[in-house]
Write a protein that holds these residues in place. Structure first.
Motif, PDB file in Angstrom:
ATOM      1  N   ASN A  73      48.123  36.056  41.620  1.00 43.70           N
ATOM      2  CA  ASN A  73      49.001  37.108  41.097  1.00 43.70           C
ATOM      3  C   ASN A  73      49.422  36.884  39.647  1.00 43.70           C
ATOM      4  O   ASN A  73      50.424  37.419  39.207  1.00 43.70           O
ATOM      5  CB  ASN A  73      50.242  37.291  41.981  1.00 43.70           C
ATOM      6  CG  ASN A  73      49.879  37.703  43.379  1.00 43.70           C
ATOM      7  OD1 ASN A  73      48.954  38.489  43.594  1.00 43.70           O
ATOM      8  ND2 ASN A  73      50.573  37.164  44.353  1.00 43.70           N
ATOM      9  N   TYR A  77      44.242  41.343  35.695  1.00 42.74           N
ATOM     10  CA  TYR A  77      43.331  41.997  36.629  1.00 42.74           C
ATOM     11  C   TYR A  77      43.739  41.733  38.069  1.00 42.74           C
ATOM     12  O   TYR A  77      44.344  40.717  38.384  1.00 42.74           O
ATOM     13  CB  TYR A  77      41.898  41.522  36.379  1.00 42.74           C
ATOM     14  CG  TYR A  77      41.413  41.827  34.986  1.00 42.74           C
ATOM     15  CD1 TYR A  77      41.079  43.119  34.606  1.00 42.74           C
ATOM     16  CD2 TYR A  77      41.318  40.827  34.019  1.00 42.74           C
ATOM     17  CE1 TYR A  77      40.651  43.412  33.318  1.00 42.74           C
ATOM     18  CE2 TYR A  77      40.889  41.104  32.734  1.00 42.74           C
ATOM     19  CZ  TYR A  77      40.554  42.393  32.392  1.00 42.74           C
ATOM     20  OH  TYR A  77      40.142  42.678  31.120  1.00 42.74           O
ATOM     21  N   ASP A  78      43.343  42.633  38.964  1.00 48.02           N
ATOM     22  CA  ASP A  78      43.642  42.507  40.395  1.00 48.02           C
ATOM     23  C   ASP A  78      42.514  41.728  41.059  1.00 48.02           C
ATOM     24  O   ASP A  78      41.696  42.296  41.795  1.00 48.02           O
ATOM     25  CB  ASP A  78      43.801  43.901  41.017  1.00 48.02           C
ATOM     26  CG  ASP A  78      44.312  43.831  42.447  1.00 48.02           C
ATOM     27  OD1 ASP A  78      44.923  42.811  42.812  1.00 48.02           O
ATOM     28  OD2 ASP A  78      44.071  44.796  43.194  1.00 48.02           O
ATOM     29  N   CYS A  79      42.440  40.436  40.754  1.00 56.39           N
ATOM     30  CA  CYS A  79      41.399  39.549  41.261  1.00 56.39           C
ATOM     31  C   CYS A  79      41.801  38.127  40.884  1.00 56.39           C
ATOM     32  O   CYS A  79      42.896  37.913  40.382  1.00 56.39           O
ATOM     33  CB  CYS A  79      40.047  39.910  40.628  1.00 56.39           C
ATOM     34  SG  CYS A  79      40.070  39.728  38.831  1.00 56.39           S
ATOM     35  N   CYS A 101      38.184  38.525  34.923  1.00 56.36           N
ATOM     36  CA  CYS A 101      38.193  38.568  36.380  1.00 56.36           C
ATOM     37  C   CYS A 101      37.005  37.733  36.837  1.00 56.36           C
ATOM     38  O   CYS A 101      35.882  37.918  36.344  1.00 56.36           O
ATOM     39  CB  CYS A 101      38.049  40.017  36.842  1.00 56.36           C
ATOM     40  SG  CYS A 101      38.029  40.215  38.627  1.00 56.36           S
TER      41      CYS A 101
END
Length: 105
Positions: A73, A77-79, A101
Motif C-alpha cells: 500500500n 500504483y495499485d500493485c 509497478c
C-alpha cells in the motif's frame, strides 16, 4: 516531542521493511503510453511498468540498478510498487530514478 519520536520510529520501520536487490535492466520500451522495463533479478526475469505521463515514470537505460520493493500500500500504483536507484546510490538518502509497478512472471 512524543510525536517526533513516533514519526522517526514509523519512518525507520518503513525504511527497514523495504527489500533492496540488485537488478539488471535488459530492455526498455514504450507502448501506448506505458513504459515497460524488463529486468533480471538473480536469473529471474521481471517486468516493471509505469504510465509515461507520471512524474516518476522514467525509461531508464540498460545496465545495473538497485530495486527497492516498497511496503504494501505504498506507492502510486495499485500493485507491488518498486523504486529504481542507480547501482551506487544510497537508497535511504539519494533520489530514486523512477517508480514502477512490478509484474512477476
Amino acid at each position: 516531542m512524543k510525536k517526533e519520536i513516533w514519526f522517526v520510529l514509523l519512518l525507520a520501520t518503513i525504511v527497514w521493511a523495504q527489500e533492496k536487490v540488485q537488478v539488471t535492466v535488459k530492455n526498455v520500451q514504450t507502448v501506448s503510453g506505458i513504459v515497460l522495463v524488463t529486468v533480471a533479478e538473480n536469473g529471474k526475469q521481471l517486468e516493471l511498468q509505469c504510465t509515461a505521463e507520471q512524474a516518476w515514470c522514467t525509461p531508464v537505460r540498460a545496465g545495473a540498478y538497485q530495486m527497492v520493493r516498497l511496503p504494501k500500500n505504498h506507492g502510486m500504483y495499485d500493485c507491488q510498487n518498486v523504486d529504481l536507484f542507480s547501482a551506487t546510490a544510497n537508497v535511504a538518502s539519494d533520489e530514486k530514478l523512477g517508480e514502477y509497478c512490478l509484474n512477476e512472471h
